[in-house]
Motif scaffolding. Structure first.
Motif, short mmCIF file in Angstrom:
data_model
loop_
_atom_site.label_atom_id
_atom_site.label_comp_id
_atom_site.label_asym_id
_atom_site.label_seq_id
_atom_site.Cartn_x
_atom_site.Cartn_y
_atom_site.Cartn_z
N GLY A 78 25.25 25.53 -51.89
CA GLY A 78 25.84 26.29 -50.80
C GLY A 78 27.16 25.71 -50.33
N PRO A 79 27.97 26.46 -49.62
CA PRO A 79 29.26 25.95 -49.12
C PRO A 79 29.05 24.83 -48.10
N ARG A 80 30.00 23.89 -48.07
CA ARG A 80 29.91 22.78 -47.11
C ARG A 80 30.58 23.17 -45.80
N ILE A 81 29.81 23.08 -44.75
CA ILE A 81 30.31 23.44 -43.41
C ILE A 81 30.25 22.21 -42.53
N VAL A 82 31.35 21.86 -41.92
CA VAL A 82 31.39 20.76 -40.95
C VAL A 82 31.46 21.35 -39.55
N VAL A 83 30.48 21.01 -38.75
CA VAL A 83 30.44 21.49 -37.37
C VAL A 83 30.86 20.36 -36.44
N LEU A 84 31.88 20.58 -35.65
CA LEU A 84 32.32 19.61 -34.65
C LEU A 84 31.75 20.02 -33.29
N ALA A 85 30.78 19.26 -32.83
CA ALA A 85 30.09 19.57 -31.56
C ALA A 85 30.68 18.71 -30.44
N ASP A 86 31.09 19.34 -29.38
CA ASP A 86 31.70 18.65 -28.23
C ASP A 86 30.67 17.73 -27.57
N GLU A 87 31.05 16.45 -27.39
CA GLU A 87 30.16 15.50 -26.71
C GLU A 87 30.83 14.89 -25.49
N SER A 88 31.82 15.59 -24.95
CA SER A 88 32.46 15.08 -23.73
C SER A 88 31.57 15.41 -22.53
N ARG A 89 31.88 14.71 -21.41
CA ARG A 89 31.02 14.84 -20.24
C ARG A 89 31.07 16.22 -19.59
N SER A 90 32.07 17.03 -19.93
CA SER A 90 32.10 18.38 -19.35
C SER A 90 30.89 19.19 -19.82
N GLN A 117 21.88 28.90 -46.58
CA GLN A 117 22.31 28.34 -47.86
C GLN A 117 23.42 27.30 -47.70
N ALA A 118 24.00 27.19 -46.53
CA ALA A 118 25.15 26.30 -46.35
C ALA A 118 24.69 24.85 -46.15
N ARG A 119 25.52 23.94 -46.59
CA ARG A 119 25.28 22.52 -46.34
C ARG A 119 26.04 22.15 -45.06
N ILE A 120 25.30 22.03 -44.00
CA ILE A 120 25.91 21.86 -42.68
C ILE A 120 25.86 20.39 -42.25
N THR A 121 27.01 19.85 -41.91
CA THR A 121 27.12 18.49 -41.36
C THR A 121 27.60 18.62 -39.92
N VAL A 122 26.83 18.08 -38.99
CA VAL A 122 27.19 18.16 -37.58
C VAL A 122 27.74 16.82 -37.12
N LEU A 123 28.98 16.82 -36.63
CA LEU A 123 29.63 15.62 -36.11
C LEU A 123 29.96 15.83 -34.63
N GLY A 124 29.68 14.83 -33.83
CA GLY A 124 30.04 14.91 -32.41
C GLY A 124 31.46 14.39 -32.23
N PHE A 125 32.26 15.10 -31.45
CA PHE A 125 33.63 14.62 -31.19
C PHE A 125 33.82 14.43 -29.69
N GLY A 126 34.69 13.49 -29.38
CA GLY A 126 34.96 13.19 -27.96
C GLY A 126 36.19 12.33 -27.87
N ALA A 127 36.04 11.14 -27.29
CA ALA A 127 37.20 10.26 -27.12
C ALA A 127 37.50 9.46 -28.38
N GLU A 128 36.48 9.18 -29.18
CA GLU A 128 36.67 8.37 -30.37
C GLU A 128 36.54 9.25 -31.62
N LYS A 129 36.52 8.61 -32.80
CA LYS A 129 36.42 9.38 -34.03
C LYS A 129 35.04 10.03 -34.12
N PRO A 130 34.94 11.17 -34.83
CA PRO A 130 33.66 11.89 -34.89
C PRO A 130 32.56 11.02 -35.52
N ARG A 131 31.33 11.23 -35.09
CA ARG A 131 30.20 10.53 -35.65
C ARG A 131 29.04 11.51 -35.79
N PRO A 132 28.13 11.25 -36.75
CA PRO A 132 26.99 12.16 -36.93
C PRO A 132 26.20 12.29 -35.64
N THR A 133 25.77 13.49 -35.36
CA THR A 133 25.02 13.74 -34.13
C THR A 133 23.96 14.80 -34.40
#
Length: 733
Positions: A78-90, A117-133
């Motif tokens: 399946g297609p690779r999908i990167v999801v950037l999930a907001d992890e800021s305090r808002s 069917q997609a290969r989904i990778t979820v990364l949290g983003f905020g003040a620093e570089k994204p990390r798996p979440t």
């Protein structure tokens, strides 16, 4: 990814790609020519000729193409999908029955359900570089920096994603609200970006959205620009804005206030505040919470200012013109960073000059003017061999003690008119000195014996004496006697001690001691022979640099110069109210010692919180776990192995910048999706991403000829011969 075994028929693998279509084309063309030829002919046996010719063409085609059977194990990727999930305090803001983070997690579930069917990778983003979440991660980041996340993905060596999905409330720090479409399109170049807005609901909220200021300088008016917001249908009208400095001693001091008139949901107010003391200061800027405010936490902001001083303003008051007084005054005058105001007492009130006052060139000592009007304008006061009583200064000692506790610096230098001999025992000023003064009748004021001060263990480690020790090592000059000082006050430190004399408790008598009463600092130097660091045999060996090294360190420590602090304190991440934190203590001069940190809430009488930590092994850095703190300003004092303290002021907020503007911004997410030709979704609905088809990957491929090549050639030759024979017999050749 799923694997299945697939069998199909193909052609010989050694043929070039163009050969099969050319061979098939030639065979079809031959059949067409044969059909045209037979149609024009009136000979018999045309049917037999046609059948044999077609069979010959087929056999010849098979001999050329040599069909094979291909078996392989195929997988669909399946297609690779990167999801950037907001992890800021808002994302921690309340929304309906939960928070925006709850809606974010719901959107992530919907994303997975819509793209099985997609290969989904979820990364949290905020003040620093994204990390798996993953769903359920608490949003704690102080900023939401999508540009930093884009840079990280662009530099990553991992497989390039087929699509990016940003899940956020849209209140991003970067890209900012006013970004152009071109800027948004360049955020993830060459990649389609889809966006999902967690919410579009604007809460009923009035808040301090922004406080802007330039660098703060002590005693210089500082303009503050305060932006107030009011949205969600709440009624605000006019709101009072108050700016207060939080202090360790006493209640907060109001530095400025004004009325913000709300128009179109916002107002801008200019205030001017003036800090009296240099160093880190915590300023509280607050509005009155209007009725119906859903988020009262962001009605108050706590801001830390590092207040600078262009020149250190020092008041030097000396009782008489001795060698020690002249040496210090000369050194202070020669330091370009010091703005010196100095007074020598050349004539006491009891002296008889044999002339009227108006005939004298000397001016009276302006004690009232100095200690009642101008005292707050000084960063430090040096009292050297000065007796307060004859000059009417006793009435100002409480104000001088208050000045020290409020953040001022005090140095008392020894001599015949200093400490106990100067009548300071049992006065308010004695309470802010680092040593106890004996106020009893018959107390010994001075020890006339010549003395060579000795370093204490703390003195050998103290950074403020580091330059002096670098010049002279343990060696110090012999000095003409010392003032008799008592025991150290709690929290004070002795750097030099008397080699033979002890205090009433049996401890070596301090000769150079440091203390930190309240917000200020004080030094007791019970000697008047420090000038011999400059003018003596020892001073000659170092060209007098030892004297400057000593006073550089003393004045630098008094002004909290980082070079002379025993440690550096740094908050690891922002201080979030109600959450445990971490304070990093680095002691460049001490390794492996126990670190004791005392945390005091500014402007309150709450008991200090004391935490301790010890580094692993000989490390000079240790992380001290802080307990959950309430919103407000704090001061942390750290001591390593019982040495002098280092202080750092900081502020704790519930939401900080992320809660300052509580409005979601779905329009920015929609623009971002449109700029990259992606799709925009609301998080409360189904999310079906337009994804590319899965990629088929074949493995374990086996190729088997259907028939041997010699057999195909033989059949082709036989059928071709039969076809020619039939054509001759029918008269076509």
């Amino acid at each position: 990814m799923s694997g299945t075994t697939v069998t199909r028929v193909g052609f010989a693998q050694d043929l070039p790609a163009w050969a099969p279509p050319v061979a098939i084309g030639l065979a079809l063309a031959s059949l067409v020519f044969l059909a045209v030829e037979l149609r024009r002919s009136e000979r018999s046996r045309r049917g037999l000729v046609a059948a044999l010719s077609a069979l010959a063409q087929l056999a010849l085609l098979l001999a050329v193409l040599r069909p094979v059977r291909v078996s392989s194990s195929e997988s669909s990727v399946g297609p690779r999908i990167v999801v950037l999930a907001d992890e800021s305090r808002s994302l921690a803001l309340r929304d309906g029955a939960g928070t925006r983070a709850t809606l974010r997690d719901r959107a992530l579930e919907s994303l997975r359900a819509g793209a099985p069917q997609a290969r989904i990778t979820v990364l949290g983003f905020g003040a620093e570089k994204p990390r798996p979440t993953s769903a359920g991660t608490e949003p704690l980041d102080a900023h939401s920096d999508l540009r930093k996340a884009a840079a990280f993905l662009g530099e990553s060596a991992e497989e390039r994603p087929d699509a990016l999905v940003v899940v956020s409330d849209g209140r991003l720090d970067d890209p900012p609200e006013e970004s152009s479409d071109e800027s948004l399109a360049g955020l993830f170049p060459g990649t389609k970006v889809h966006t999902v807005s967690t919410t579009t609901r604007v809460p009923k909220d009035a808040s301090i959205r922004r406080v802007s200021a330039a660098g703060a300088v002590a005693h210089v008016p500082l303009p503050l620009s305060v932006e107030v917001g009011c949205d969600g249908g709440i009624s605000c009208g006019e709101l009072t804005v108050v700016a207060r400095e939080l202090r360790e001693e006493g209640p907060p001091a109001v530095l400025g206030s004004g009325i913000a008139t709300i128009r179109d949901g916002k107002a801008k107010l200019d205030l001017t505040v003036t800090f009296e003391r240099a160093g880190p200061r915590v300023l509280e800027v607050a509005i009155q919470s209007p009725e119906g405010d859903e988020i009262p936490e962001n009605d108050k902001r706590f801001l830390t200012f590092h207040v600078a001083r262009e020149r250190i303003r020092v008041l030097h008051v000396a009782g008489r013109p001795t060698n020690d007084v002249r040496a210090l005054r000369q050194w202070l005058k020669g330091d370009a960073s010091v703005d010196l105001v100095a007074f020598f007492i050349l004539r006491t009130p009891t002296d008889n000059p044999q002339a009227a006052n108006d005939e004298l060139a000397l001016i009276p000592f302006p004690v009232d003017e100095l200690f009642s009007e101008h005292l707050p304008s000084f960063d430090a006061v040096v009292l050297q061999d000065f007796d307060a009583q004859p000059y009417g200064m006793e009435k100002h000692l409480p104000a001088l003690a208050k000045y020290v506790r409020a953040g001022g610096g005090l140095v008392m230098v020894g001599g015949p008119n200093s400490f106990v001999a100067g009548g300071y025992a049992d006065t308010p000023l004695a309470e802010v000195l680092p040593v106890v003064l004996d106020g009893g009748r018959g107390a010994t004021m001075a020890d006339q014996a010549r003395v060579v001060p000795a370093y204490s263990d703390e003195g050998r480690k103290a950074p403020l004496l580091g330059p002096l020790r670098a010049l002279l090592g343990e060696e110090l000059p012999e000095m003409p006697g010392a003032n008799v000082l008592g025991d150290l006050r709690p929290g004070s430190t002795a750097l030099w001690v008397h080699p033979g004399r002890t205090t009433s408790r049996g401890a070596p008598m301090p000769l150079l001691a440091l203390g930190e009463p309240g917000n200020g600092r004080s030094i007791a130097l019970g000697l008047d022979g420090a000038w011999q660091l400059q003018f003596s045999e020892l001073g000659a060996r170092t060209s007098g640099r030892g004297y400057g090294a000593l006073w550089d360190g003393l004045l630098g420590w008094l002004m909290r110069d980082p070079r002379y602090e025993p440690a550096q304190l740094e908050l690891v991440g922002a201080c979030v109210a109600g959450r445990p934190g971490k304070l990093r203590v680095h002691a460049p001069h001490v390794a492996g010692g126990e670190t004791k940190v005392e945390i005091v809430k500014l402007g309150t009488e709450e008991k200090p919180i004391v935490v301790t930590a010890r580094p692993d092994g000989p490390s000079r850095t240790v992380d001290v776990a802080l307990p959950a703190l309430a919103p407000g300003g704090y001061t942390a004092r750290a001591r390593i192995a019982g040495g002098p303290a280092t202080r750092r002021d900081f502020a704790c907020e519930v939401g900080g910048e992320e809660w300052a503007d509580s409005r979601p911004d779905p329009a920015r997410l929609e623009r971002l999706a449109k700029a990259s030709k992606g799709s925009y979704f609301h998080g409360d609905g189904p999310i079906e991403l337009p994804l590319p088809k899965p990629t088929v990957v074949a493995s374990e491929r086996h190729v088997t000829p259907i028939a041997p090549a010699w057999l195909l050639s033989l059949v082709a030759a036989a059928t071709l011969g039969a076809s020619l024979f039939a054509r001759r017999r029918s008269g076509l050749l």
